[in-house]
Design a protein around this motif. Structure first.
Motif, mmCIF file in Angstrom:
data_model
loop_
_atom_site.group_PDB
_atom_site.id
_atom_site.type_symbol
_atom_site.label_atom_id
_atom_site.label_comp_id
_atom_site.label_asym_id
_atom_site.label_seq_id
_atom_site.Cartn_x
_atom_site.Cartn_y
_atom_site.Cartn_z
ATOM 1 N N THR A 154 0.820 -1.218 0.000
ATOM 2 C CA THR A 154 0.000 0.000 0.000
ATOM 3 C C THR A 154 0.855 1.270 0.000
ATOM 4 O O THR A 154 0.334 2.382 0.103
ATOM 5 C CB THR A 154 -0.952 0.027 1.226
ATOM 6 O OG1 THR A 154 -0.196 -0.261 2.409
ATOM 7 C CG2 THR A 154 -2.072 -0.978 1.077
ATOM 8 N N VAL A 187 1.395 -0.318 11.655
ATOM 9 C CA VAL A 187 0.409 -1.393 11.462
ATOM 10 C C VAL A 187 0.946 -2.733 11.964
ATOM 11 O O VAL A 187 0.463 -3.798 11.591
ATOM 12 C CB VAL A 187 -0.027 -1.515 9.983
ATOM 13 C CG1 VAL A 187 -0.986 -0.407 9.620
ATOM 14 C CG2 VAL A 187 1.168 -1.543 9.044
ATOM 15 N N GLY A 235 -2.531 2.091 -2.003
ATOM 16 C CA GLY A 235 -3.675 1.666 -1.181
ATOM 17 C C GLY A 235 -4.971 2.269 -1.698
ATOM 18 O O GLY A 235 -4.984 3.372 -2.267
ATOM 19 N N GLU A 295 -6.169 3.334 2.457
ATOM 20 C CA GLU A 295 -5.921 2.150 3.285
ATOM 21 C C GLU A 295 -4.414 1.902 3.411
ATOM 22 O O GLU A 295 -3.630 2.200 2.489
ATOM 23 C CB GLU A 295 -6.642 0.922 2.711
ATOM 24 C CG GLU A 295 -5.891 0.227 1.640
ATOM 25 C CD GLU A 295 -6.551 -1.029 1.080
ATOM 26 O OE1 GLU A 295 -6.283 -1.312 -0.101
ATOM 27 O OE2 GLU A 295 -7.300 -1.710 1.793
ATOM 28 N N TYR A 296 -4.021 1.384 4.561
ATOM 29 C CA TYR A 296 -2.613 1.055 4.826
ATOM 30 C C TYR A 296 -2.622 -0.259 5.612
ATOM 31 O O TYR A 296 -3.186 -0.315 6.701
ATOM 32 C CB TYR A 296 -1.981 2.184 5.647
ATOM 33 C CG TYR A 296 -0.552 1.931 6.112
ATOM 34 C CD1 TYR A 296 0.383 1.328 5.271
ATOM 35 C CD2 TYR A 296 -0.144 2.307 7.386
ATOM 36 C CE1 TYR A 296 1.691 1.117 5.699
ATOM 37 C CE2 TYR A 296 1.169 2.108 7.825
ATOM 38 C CZ TYR A 296 2.075 1.513 6.978
ATOM 39 O OH TYR A 296 3.364 1.294 7.394
ATOM 40 N N PHE A 297 -2.069 -1.329 5.020
ATOM 41 C CA PHE A 297 -2.058 -2.591 5.779
ATOM 42 C C PHE A 297 -0.666 -3.192 5.866
ATOM 43 O O PHE A 297 0.191 -2.955 5.018
ATOM 44 C CB PHE A 297 -3.081 -3.606 5.245
ATOM 45 C CG PHE A 297 -2.973 -3.968 3.796
ATOM 46 C CD1 PHE A 297 -1.933 -4.762 3.320
ATOM 47 C CD2 PHE A 297 -3.954 -3.549 2.902
ATOM 48 C CE1 PHE A 297 -1.861 -5.122 1.980
ATOM 49 C CE2 PHE A 297 -3.885 -3.897 1.559
ATOM 50 C CZ PHE A 297 -2.836 -4.689 1.095
ATOM 51 N N SER A 356 -0.218 -8.889 7.459
ATOM 52 C CA SER A 356 -1.637 -8.849 7.837
ATOM 53 C C SER A 356 -2.407 -9.873 7.005
ATOM 54 O O SER A 356 -1.925 -10.325 5.964
ATOM 55 C CB SER A 356 -2.202 -7.455 7.581
ATOM 56 O OG SER A 356 -2.223 -7.203 6.182
ATOM 57 N N TYR A 396 -4.793 -9.195 5.165
ATOM 58 C CA TYR A 396 -5.133 -8.543 3.881
ATOM 59 C C TYR A 396 -4.030 -8.785 2.857
ATOM 60 O O TYR A 396 -4.269 -8.900 1.669
ATOM 61 C CB TYR A 396 -5.363 -7.044 4.096
ATOM 62 C CG TYR A 396 -6.360 -6.813 5.199
ATOM 63 C CD1 TYR A 396 -7.722 -6.933 4.961
ATOM 64 C CD2 TYR A 396 -5.934 -6.556 6.500
ATOM 65 C CE1 TYR A 396 -8.641 -6.784 5.983
ATOM 66 C CE2 TYR A 396 -6.847 -6.406 7.534
ATOM 67 C CZ TYR A 396 -8.190 -6.531 7.263
ATOM 68 O OH TYR A 396 -9.095 -6.406 8.282
ATOM 69 N N LYS A 454 -4.734 -3.600 9.513
ATOM 70 C CA LYS A 454 -5.065 -2.581 8.498
ATOM 71 C C LYS A 454 -5.620 -1.351 9.191
ATOM 72 O O LYS A 454 -6.311 -1.448 10.207
ATOM 73 C CB LYS A 454 -6.112 -3.150 7.535
ATOM 74 C CG LYS A 454 -6.648 -2.124 6.559
ATOM 75 C CD LYS A 454 -7.118 -2.761 5.279
ATOM 76 C CE LYS A 454 -8.583 -3.081 5.261
ATOM 77 N NZ LYS A 454 -9.036 -3.484 3.913
#
Ligand SMILES: NC(=O)C1=CN([C@@H]2O[C@H](COP(=O)(O)OP(=O)(O)OC[C@H]3O[C@@H](n4cnc5c(N)ncnc54)[C@H](OP(=O)(O)O)[C@@H]3O)[C@@H](O)[C@H]2O)C=CC1
Ligand SMILES: Nc1nc2c(ncn2[C@@H]2O[C@H](COP(=O)(O)O)[C@@H](O)[C@H]2O)c(=O)[nH]1
Length: 327
Positions: free
Chosen positions: A47, A174, A241, A253-255, A259, A261, A273
């Protein structure tokens, strides 16, 4: 290990200025065979960076490291960067298929200028073996190995042939490694950086935990040649992202790379996330980072980045923010 501290516990102490304008201060850094505009690299996360942004950064003399989560696109990416006359900087893991990927690059005479070995627990035989494989197969590539959090790890990876090591286990925005495993440098990343830098004979990348532009100067003071940043880069138009709108406001979004995701399954999850506020163009942030770092250099009493390395500092008892917010 003596006193531990983190970014917000430290203030650097000003020295008499030798410049008439902050514009006289030079933020460039030599890293490998290249000189980059800033000692800053966006995190090699899905992202944060993609091929398009990598081209923009390389064209404008910034350092970048492409992530490793589209493995089949990496060889074409290296070829494309070479065709454009730009440097190529990619990431690899340590699984079996990565060995054949490195061999494939060599067979195709595609030598990336930078290769980063990107795994969670970098102080391991798997990373040492991969460093040796890359150095034997693509000896011209500059190898960055990580992530680690101790001087022993830095020394071992350097000894195996790494040209730089990346320090930071668990300080990321994160990251949930610290919570799920109880291990890492979360909460004392800056002290861990100092500890590792004292043992290092090659450059160190400080990775994770940067929350303000002043933290870049602090990283340099405590031994970083380069600073890897995720969350501060996540909110831009160019950030890969997804952009979402909530109550009329834009977010990105930042994951985490560990994660669910990223992984597509809930196995060994050590990342989460979040959504960060949309910030506009990355160019504006890079310019602001440069101006802030020029100012840091002037407060250090010099006109080059290296001036920051020698400044005095204090450990502040309470957080320097004292309840304030930046904006
Ligand atoms: N900087 C940080 O604090 C952290 C960063 N990450 C990021 O998440 C991504 C995924 O990382 P990672 O899971 O390592 O990558 P991979 O899923 O590619 O795993 C790499 C290899 O290392 C093994 N491995 C993973 N963790 C450990 C461990 N703690 N001890 C021994 N072996 C281990 C894996 O096996 P197996 O899965 O079977 O154990 C696998 O064989 C990377 O981008 C990494 O940078 C993740 C956590 C912390
Ligand atoms: N423990 C985890 N760390 C992760 C994960 N994905 C990325 N990272 C690390 O965070 C930094 C970025 O930190 P930031 O504070 O600037 O946002 C990144 O470079 C990785 O080292 C993860 O899933 N788990």
């Amino acid at each position: 290990m003596d006193t531990v501290f983190d970014y917000e516990d430290i203030q650097l102490i000003p020295a008499k200025s030798i410049v008439n304008s902050r514009s006289e201060c030079d933020t460039t850094v030599k890293f490998g065979n290249y000189t980059f505009k800033l000692p800053v690299v966006p995190a090699n996360m899905q992202t944060i960076i993609d091929e398009k942004l990598a081209i923009y950064l390389a064209e404008n003399n910034y350092f970048y490291i492409l992530h490793r989560f589209n493995p089949e696109k990496r060889a074409d990416f290296v070829k494309d960067m070479k065709a454009r006359g730009l440097y190529a900087s990619i990431s690899v893991g340590v699984k079996e298929e990565e060995y054949s990927f490195i061999t494939h690059l060599a067979e195709e005479q595609l030598t990336p200028e930078f290769i980063t070995i990107d795994i969670a627990h970098g102080h391991s035989d798997s990373v040492i073996k991969m460093i040796k494989h890359i150095k034997a197969t693509l000896p011209e590539s500059f190898v960055i190995a990580g992530n680690v959090g101790t001087p022993e790890a830095v020394r071992e990876l350097e000894h195996a042939g790494a040209d730089a090591t990346k320090v930071g286990i668990g300080p990321g925005k994160v990251c949930i490694t610290k919570i799920k495993t109880g291990f890492g440098t979360g909460g004392w990343q800056l002290a861990a950086l100092r500890w590792c830098a004292k043992a290092a004979s090659k450059p160190i990348i400080a990775d994770g935990g940067i929350r303000t532009h002043g933290d870049i100067a602090k990283s340099v003071r405590f031994g970083a040649s380069m600073v890897m940043i995720g969350s501060l880069f996540a909110g831009h138009e160019e950030s890969p992202g997804e952009t979402v709108e909530r109550d009329g406001k834009l977010f990105k979004e930042y994951f985490g790379s560990a994660s669910e995701y990223q992984k597509g399954e809930r196995k060994n999850v050590e990342g989460k996330k979040m959504y960060v506020e949309y910030k506009g163009s990355i160019e504006d942030t890079l310019v602001e980072m440069e101006q802030d770092l020029q100012s840091s250099i002037s407060y250090a009493g010099g006109n080059k980045l290296s001036a920051i390395r020698n400044v005095d500092y204090v450990v502040v008892k309470n957080s320097i923010f004292n309840g304030d917010r930046i904006y």
